[in-house]
Design a protein around this motif. Structure first.
Motif, PDB file in Angstrom:
ATOM      1  N   GLU A   1      11.372  -4.428  -1.464  1.00 32.95           N
ATOM      2  CA  GLU A   1      10.361  -4.925  -1.078  1.00 32.95           C
ATOM      3  C   GLU A   1       8.182  -4.004  -1.671  1.00 32.95           C
ATOM      4  O   GLU A   1       8.005  -4.825  -1.864  1.00 32.95           O
ATOM      5  N   PRO A   2       8.677  -2.998  -0.853  1.00 33.90           N
ATOM      6  CA  PRO A   2       7.230  -2.150  -1.625  1.00 33.90           C
ATOM      7  C   PRO A   2       7.234  -2.699  -2.987  1.00 33.90           C
ATOM      8  O   PRO A   2       5.322  -2.391  -3.135  1.00 33.90           O
TER       9      PRO A   2
ATOM     10  N   SER B   1      18.913  -2.133  -1.633  1.00 34.23           N
ATOM     11  CA  SER B   1      18.649  -3.411  -0.736  1.00 34.23           C
ATOM     12  C   SER B   1      17.519  -4.436  -1.491  1.00 34.23           C
ATOM     13  O   SER B   1      16.362  -3.830  -1.211  1.00 34.23           O
ATOM     14  N   ALA B   2      17.363  -5.766  -0.595  1.00 31.79           N
ATOM     15  CA  ALA B   2      15.828  -6.341  -0.612  1.00 31.79           C
ATOM     16  C   ALA B   2      14.932  -5.645  -0.148  1.00 31.79           C
ATOM     17  O   ALA B   2      14.084  -5.714  -0.008  1.00 31.79           O
ATOM     18  N   ARG B   3      15.562  -4.770   1.444  1.00 31.46           N
ATOM     19  CA  ARG B   3      14.354  -4.456   2.226  1.00 31.46           C
ATOM     20  C   ARG B   3      14.054  -3.234   1.369  1.00 31.46           C
ATOM     21  O   ARG B   3      12.614  -3.408   1.464  1.00 31.46           O
ATOM     22  N   SER B   4      14.666  -2.009   1.049  1.00 32.02           N
ATOM     23  CA  SER B   4      13.976  -0.783  -0.143  1.00 32.02           C
ATOM     24  C   SER B   4      13.006  -1.608  -1.261  1.00 32.02           C
ATOM     25  O   SER B   4      12.115  -0.787  -1.857  1.00 32.02           O
TER      26      SER B   4
ATOM     27  N   GLU C   1      16.619  -5.366  -8.951  1.00 26.10           N
ATOM     28  CA  GLU C   1      17.679  -6.506  -8.526  1.00 26.10           C
ATOM     29  C   GLU C   1      18.552  -7.023  -9.233  1.00 26.10           C
ATOM     30  O   GLU C   1      20.184  -7.079  -8.180  1.00 26.10           O
TER      31      GLU C   1
ATOM     32  N   LYS D   1       8.276  -5.103  -4.759  1.00 25.20           N
ATOM     33  CA  LYS D   1       7.648  -6.336  -5.291  1.00 25.20           C
ATOM     34  C   LYS D   1       6.555  -6.123  -4.928  1.00 25.20           C
ATOM     35  O   LYS D   1       5.466  -7.120  -5.729  1.00 25.20           O
ATOM     36  N   GLU D   2       6.222  -6.002  -3.770  1.00 28.84           N
ATOM     37  CA  GLU D   2       4.825  -6.166  -3.555  1.00 28.84           C
ATOM     38  C   GLU D   2       3.768  -5.672  -4.276  1.00 28.84           C
ATOM     39  O   GLU D   2       2.647  -5.952  -4.363  1.00 28.84           O
TER      40      GLU D   2
END
Length: 250
Positions: free
Chosen positions: A111-112, A106-109, A204, A114-115
């Protein structure tokens, strides 16, 4: 044994394991040097039972070798041993990336990861890169790899990656500090960061084969760093653990 006593024993085992590992990788315990349980007790200040378990764990990691007459000996490694360990880590991390891509994240998963990628971008843009920045890169790079492996959602695979990464010189950042003093340092970091960027994109877009191939290629940068560290012997103070490496003449 009570639960509290069991927890204390585990804590002492880990403490002894870390102390002895540090002495081996810092070169204070040399290849071929024998370590007895009593000697390890004196070194670590931990009682015999946890020390015995710590020595067995270090044997499992490949840093020690049991001696038939009793005790353990610090192992030395060939360049081929290290290259095989790096290749094995790359194979497993490639599988983790493929699992993440094919199973979907998921996009939420994501995100860390990508950060962390963005934080690494800021570091590698520096030119020249300071030793302090390289030190920060080691921490961030370890986090990137850990986050990526977690996205595989495979507990058995993550466990095996942790095991192989504990082998001498096999971790993703094993040669980064030795690399920091080399003329090729910035170029190698840029290549590695491009690999990071591509694997995030592949995950992704659910491109499993691409994600796997990139991570296997990425691990080969560590092999390149090994060869550079061996060739540039003037910077061995940045990696005392290379004292464990057998020369090709041996």
């Amino acid at each position: 044994m009570s639960e509290r006593d069991a927890e204390r024993s585990v804590s002492q085992t880990v403490r002894a394991q870390l102390a002895l590992r540090d002495m081996i990788l810092s070169g204070r315990l040399r290849p071929g040097e024998r370590i007895s349980e009593l000697q390890a007790v004196d070194i670590t200040g931990v009682s015999r039972t946890p020390v015995r378990l710590a020595l067995v764990r270090l044997e499992d990691e490949g840093l020690l070798q049991a001696i038939p007459s009793g005790g353990f000996m610090v192992k030395a490694f060939t360049e081929r041993d290290i290259l095989d360990s790096i290749e094995l880590r790359g194979t497993l991390e490639g599988l983790a990336a493929r699992f993440a891509a094919e199973r979907g994240v998921s996009a939420r998963s994501l995100e860390p990861l990508k950060e962390c990628l963005a934080d690494l971008d800021q570091l590698v843009r520096q030119d020249p890169i300071s030793v302090e920045a390289f030190s920060a890169y080691v921490t961030m790079n370890a986090r990137f790899h850990a986050l990526l492996n977690e996205l595989s959602a495979s507990a058995p695979l993550i466990r095996e990656i942790d095991r192989v990464s504990a082998l001498p010189f096999a971790s993703p950042s094993a040669f980064v500090m030795a690399q920091s003093a080399l003329p090729e340092a910035h170029q190698i970091l840029l290549i590695g960061q491009d690999h990071h960027r591509v694997v995030v994109d592949a995950i992704e877009n659910r491109e499993g084969a691409r994600a796997e191939a990139v991570m296997r290629e990425h691990s080969r940068l560590a092999a390149r760093n090994l060869r550079l560290a061996i060739r540039n012997r003037t910077h061995l103070e940045l990696m005392p653990a290379l004292a464990l490496l057998k020369s090709s003449a041996e």
